[in-house]
Design a protein around this motif. Structure first.
Motif, PDB file in Angstrom:
ATOM      1  N   GLY A 258      12.893  28.148  13.109  1.00  0.00           N
ATOM      2  CA  GLY A 258      13.792  29.225  12.746  1.00  0.00           C
ATOM      3  C   GLY A 258      15.143  29.037  13.396  1.00  0.00           C
ATOM      4  N   GLU A 259      16.090  29.871  13.047  1.00  0.00           N
ATOM      5  CA  GLU A 259      17.432  29.767  13.609  1.00  0.00           C
ATOM      6  C   GLU A 259      17.422  29.934  15.125  1.00  0.00           C
ATOM      7  OE1 GLU A 259      20.169  32.378  11.690  1.00  0.00           O
ATOM      8  OE2 GLU A 259      19.684  31.614   9.710  1.00  0.00           O
ATOM      9  N   ASP A 260      16.460  30.721  15.613  1.00  0.00           N
ATOM     10  CA  ASP A 260      16.385  30.947  17.056  1.00  0.00           C
ATOM     11  C   ASP A 260      15.545  29.875  17.754  1.00  0.00           C
ATOM     12  OD1 ASP A 260      13.806  33.558  17.086  1.00  0.00           O
ATOM     13  OD2 ASP A 260      13.876  31.601  16.153  1.00  0.00           O
ATOM     14  N   GLY A 261      15.152  28.843  17.001  1.00  0.00           N
ATOM     15  CA  GLY A 261      14.359  27.767  17.584  1.00  0.00           C
ATOM     16  C   GLY A 261      12.872  28.033  17.548  1.00  0.00           C
ATOM     17  N   GLY A 262      12.470  29.246  17.131  1.00  0.00           N
ATOM     18  CA  GLY A 262      11.058  29.581  17.074  1.00  0.00           C
ATOM     19  C   GLY A 262      10.384  29.066  15.816  1.00  0.00           C
ATOM     20  N   TYR A 263       9.085  29.065  15.830  1.00  0.00           N
ATOM     21  CA  TYR A 263       8.312  28.601  14.683  1.00  0.00           C
ATOM     22  C   TYR A 263       8.300  29.667  13.601  1.00  0.00           C
ATOM     23  CZ  TYR A 263       4.388  27.087  11.864  1.00  0.00           C
ATOM     24  OH  TYR A 263       3.595  26.710  10.829  1.00  0.00           O
ATOM     25  N   ARG A 264       8.479  29.250  12.359  1.00  0.00           N
ATOM     26  CA  ARG A 264       8.425  30.164  11.225  1.00  0.00           C
ATOM     27  C   ARG A 264       7.342  29.681  10.264  1.00  0.00           C
ATOM     28  NH1 ARG A 264      10.915  33.280  14.057  1.00  0.00           N
ATOM     29  NH2 ARG A 264      13.069  33.817  13.767  1.00  0.00           N
ATOM     30  N   ASP A 265       6.414  30.542   9.951  1.00  0.00           N
ATOM     31  CA  ASP A 265       5.347  30.233   9.010  1.00  0.00           C
ATOM     32  C   ASP A 265       5.806  30.646   7.619  1.00  0.00           C
ATOM     33  OD1 ASP A 265       3.090  30.196   7.397  1.00  0.00           O
ATOM     34  OD2 ASP A 265       1.769  31.019   8.916  1.00  0.00           O
ATOM     35  N   GLN A 266       6.208  29.687   6.805  1.00  0.00           N
ATOM     36  CA  GLN A 266       6.713  29.968   5.462  1.00  0.00           C
ATOM     37  C   GLN A 266       5.659  30.689   4.620  1.00  0.00           C
ATOM     38  OE1 GLN A 266       9.865  29.423   4.603  1.00  0.00           O
ATOM     39  NE2 GLN A 266       9.585  30.269   2.580  1.00  0.00           N
ATOM     40  N   GLY A 267       4.398  30.321   4.780  1.00  0.00           N
ATOM     41  CA  GLY A 267       3.335  30.969   4.024  1.00  0.00           C
ATOM     42  C   GLY A 267       3.196  32.440   4.383  1.00  0.00           C
ATOM     43  N   LEU A 268       3.311  32.750   5.657  1.00  0.00           N
ATOM     44  CA  LEU A 268       3.241  34.136   6.099  1.00  0.00           C
ATOM     45  C   LEU A 268       4.406  34.925   5.540  1.00  0.00           C
ATOM     46  CD1 LEU A 268       1.989  36.416   7.763  1.00  0.00           C
ATOM     47  CD2 LEU A 268       3.289  35.570   9.730  1.00  0.00           C
ATOM     48  N   TRP A 269       5.578  34.337   5.540  1.00  0.00           N
ATOM     49  CA  TRP A 269       6.766  34.991   5.006  1.00  0.00           C
ATOM     50  C   TRP A 269       6.571  35.289   3.523  1.00  0.00           C
ATOM     51  CZ3 TRP A 269      10.572  34.476   1.356  1.00  0.00           C
ATOM     52  CH2 TRP A 269      11.735  35.212   1.563  1.00  0.00           C
ATOM     53  N   GLN A 270       6.087  34.308   2.762  1.00  0.00           N
ATOM     54  CA  GLN A 270       5.879  34.479   1.325  1.00  0.00           C
ATOM     55  C   GLN A 270       4.817  35.548   1.055  1.00  0.00           C
ATOM     56  OE1 GLN A 270       4.168  31.146  -0.829  1.00  0.00           O
ATOM     57  NE2 GLN A 270       5.442  31.638  -2.594  1.00  0.00           N
ATOM     58  N   ARG A 271       3.724  35.509   1.784  1.00  0.00           N
ATOM     59  CA  ARG A 271       2.673  36.519   1.601  1.00  0.00           C
ATOM     60  C   ARG A 271       3.180  37.910   1.943  1.00  0.00           C
ATOM     61  NH1 ARG A 271      -0.083  32.288   4.112  1.00  0.00           N
ATOM     62  NH2 ARG A 271      -0.192  33.429   6.061  1.00  0.00           N
ATOM     63  N   SER A 272       4.048  38.000   2.937  1.00  0.00           N
ATOM     64  CA  SER A 272       4.616  39.297   3.317  1.00  0.00           C
ATOM     65  C   SER A 272       5.517  39.850   2.216  1.00  0.00           C
ATOM     66  CB  SER A 272       5.401  39.171   4.622  1.00  0.00           C
ATOM     67  OG  SER A 272       4.555  38.753   5.663  1.00  0.00           O
ATOM     68  N   VAL A 273       6.287  38.983   1.579  1.00  0.00           N
ATOM     69  CA  VAL A 273       7.130  39.413   0.462  1.00  0.00           C
ATOM     70  C   VAL A 273       6.256  39.904  -0.684  1.00  0.00           C
ATOM     71  CG1 VAL A 273       8.723  38.589  -1.335  1.00  0.00           C
ATOM     72  CG2 VAL A 273       9.130  38.006   1.054  1.00  0.00           C
ATOM     73  N   PHE A 274       5.213  39.168  -1.011  1.00  0.00           N
ATOM     74  CA  PHE A 274       4.324  39.583  -2.101  1.00  0.00           C
ATOM     75  C   PHE A 274       3.597  40.885  -1.772  1.00  0.00           C
ATOM     76  CE2 PHE A 274       3.912  34.917  -3.548  1.00  0.00           C
ATOM     77  CZ  PHE A 274       5.080  35.025  -4.274  1.00  0.00           C
ATOM     78  N   ALA A 275       3.217  41.053  -0.516  1.00  0.00           N
ATOM     79  CA  ALA A 275       2.557  42.301  -0.113  1.00  0.00           C
ATOM     80  C   ALA A 275       3.504  43.483  -0.245  1.00  0.00           C
ATOM     81  CB  ALA A 275       2.048  42.187   1.322  1.00  0.00           C
ATOM     82  N   ALA A 276       4.752  43.279   0.136  1.00  0.00           N
ATOM     83  CA  ALA A 276       5.747  44.351  -0.011  1.00  0.00           C
ATOM     84  C   ALA A 276       5.940  44.693  -1.478  1.00  0.00           C
ATOM     85  CB  ALA A 276       7.069  43.931   0.623  1.00  0.00           C
ATOM     86  N   LYS A 277       5.944  43.677  -2.335  1.00  0.00           N
ATOM     87  CA  LYS A 277       6.073  43.905  -3.770  1.00  0.00           C
ATOM     88  C   LYS A 277       4.896  44.732  -4.279  1.00  0.00           C
ATOM     89  CE  LYS A 277       7.019  43.486  -8.132  1.00  0.00           C
ATOM     90  NZ  LYS A 277       7.947  44.406  -8.746  1.00  0.00           N
ATOM     91  N   ALA A 278       3.710  44.385  -3.871  1.00  0.00           N
ATOM     92  CA  ALA A 278       2.518  45.112  -4.306  1.00  0.00           C
ATOM     93  C   ALA A 278       2.550  46.563  -3.837  1.00  0.00           C
ATOM     94  CB  ALA A 278       1.261  44.412  -3.780  1.00  0.00           C
TER      95      ALA A 278
END
Length: 61
Positions: free
Chosen positions: A3-23
């Motif tokens: 990530g921009e802050d140097g931390g790890y970003r789980d792209q799959g978690l991000w995508q699932r979170s977007v889909f969950a918000a949509k649902a």
């Protein structure tokens, strides 16, 4: 993926979170904790995440 802050970003978690918000927004039931989770996991409000999911779904058409 870093990530921009140097931390790890789980792209799959991000995508699932977007889909969950949509649902959740589509169902008409958006509890406060779902809004907070959307912001924490994606940096987007649930409504913004839902719009992003819609845009992604129609981008390939």
């Amino acid at each position: 993926m870093g990530g921009e802050d140097g931390g790890y970003r789980d792209q799959g978690l991000w995508q699932r979170s977007v889909f969950a918000a949509k649902a959740r927004t589509c169902s008409g039931y958006l509890p406060e904790h779902s809004e907070a989770a959307s912001v924490a996991l994606t940096g987007l409000t649930a409504q913004a995440a839902a719009l992003l999911a819609d845009a992604a779904a129609t981008a390939g058409r």
